[in-house]
Scaffold this active site. Structure first.
Site: not given
Ligand SMILES: NC(=O)c1ccc[n+]([C@@H]2O[C@H](COP(=O)([O-])OP(=O)(O)OC[C@H]3O[C@@H](n4cnc5c(N)ncnc54)[C@H](O)[C@@H]3O)[C@@H](O)[C@H]2O)c1
Length: 249
Positions: A135, A139
């Site tokens: 990844h 991550k």
């Molecule tokens: N299940 C799936 O299919 C899948 C796919 C991709 C990513 N993910 C997961 O999703 C999550 C997010 O991934 P991403 O790539 O968008 O990460 P990212 O870091 O780009 O986005 C996360 C966002 O959450 C925000 N944040 C922080 N605290 C917060 C709060 N209290 N309330 C709301 N938002 C808040 C951050 O500022 C950031 O903008 C990770 O855990 C990743 O592993 C899951």
């Protein structure tokens, strides 16, 4: 459908685009800088919330949705020790919750075939199995939630392996754990540049190697699956995983 986005990072932004393409409306976007807008009143303007934030913030966001009585789709990974507690809360509170370690259709087909393959390989003692995941370097969790689901699918079907262990190799860096026992299923995690997500199951013997691999080309498949889950959950009550949504039997 009216949707609230909890977490407006890489995934939140792609989900917004796909949701709008599918004629939904985004009525609330919550990120680090506007936590004060996460009120029951604002949440209740949405038919469903989609949560992709961080392992540290996901539980609070789920709690807000449960309290507001709004169905929630959770994509955030790296918090699954708390899952039994959330399941119980969901059931006693008559809430609506669906989660996936990976929302992509292709990965869910991969999960299914991975179990069938492990069942076949259970009769073949000359193969050693391991899982690899790659990844992007931002991550936060390792191993990936997807790799854990793959490992659990193998552990359920392969008697020789009893538990998974993880070795994390950061971009160009050193492994932080390299001790494994014969009944450990090794998950090797690599963090490299901007890779959206690659997972490989490797069965290796003296005479050959079988590799079963899924490569995500971008994040759109995860985002589409999350929007499909939001459409699916709005008229249901209870605790669900993505397996309940995709009919892979
Ligand atoms: N299940 C799936 O299919 C899948 C796919 C991709 C990513 N993910 C997961 O999703 C999550 C997010 O991934 P991403 O790539 O968008 O990460 P990212 O870091 O780009 O986005 C996360 C966002 O959450 C925000 N944040 C922080 N605290 C917060 C709060 N209290 N309330 C709301 N938002 C808040 C951050 O500022 C950031 O903008 C990770 O855990 C990743 O592993 C899951």
């Amino acid at each position: 459908m009216n949707i609230a986005l909890l977490g407006y990072g890489k995934m939140g932004k792609i989900i917004e685009k796909i949701a709008i393409d599918r004629k939904h409306e985004i009525v609330l976007k919550i990120d680090l800088d506007n936590q004060d807008e996460l009120t029951a009143e604002n949440l209740q303007k949405a038919d469903v919330a989609i949560e992709f934030s961080t392992p540290a913030t996901v539980l609070g966001n789920i709690e807000h949705c449960f309290n507001a009585g709004v169905p929630i789709v959770v994509g955030t990974t790296g918090w699954y020790e708390q899952l039994p507690q959330i399941k119980q809360q969901c059931e006693t509170g008559n809430n609506s919750f669906i989660y996936a370690t990976n929302f992509s259709v292709g990965v869910n087909i991969f999960f299914h075939v991975n179990k069938v393959l492990a069942k076949l390989m259970n009769k073949q003692p000359y193969y050693e199995v391991q899982v690899e995941e790659i990844h992007h370097v931002q991550k936060l969790d390792a191993p990936s939630g997807t790799a854990i689901t793959i490992a659990e699918g193998i552990l359920e079907n392969l008697d020789a392996k009893k538990q998974w262990v993880n070795v994390l190799t950061a971009d160009g860096g050193e492994s932080v754990n390299d001790s494994t026992k014969a009944d450990d299923l090794l998950i090797e995690s690599y963090r490299i540049d901007s890779v959206p997500g690659t997972h490989t199951v490797i069965y290796d013997s003296e005479v050959d190697t079988i590799e079963f691999k899924h490569t995500a080309h971008n994040r759109n498949g995860f985002a589409l699956g999350a929007v499909l889950a939001a459409e699916w959950i709005t008229d249901k009550k209870g605790f669900f995983s993505v397996k309940d949504m995709f009919d892979l039997s």
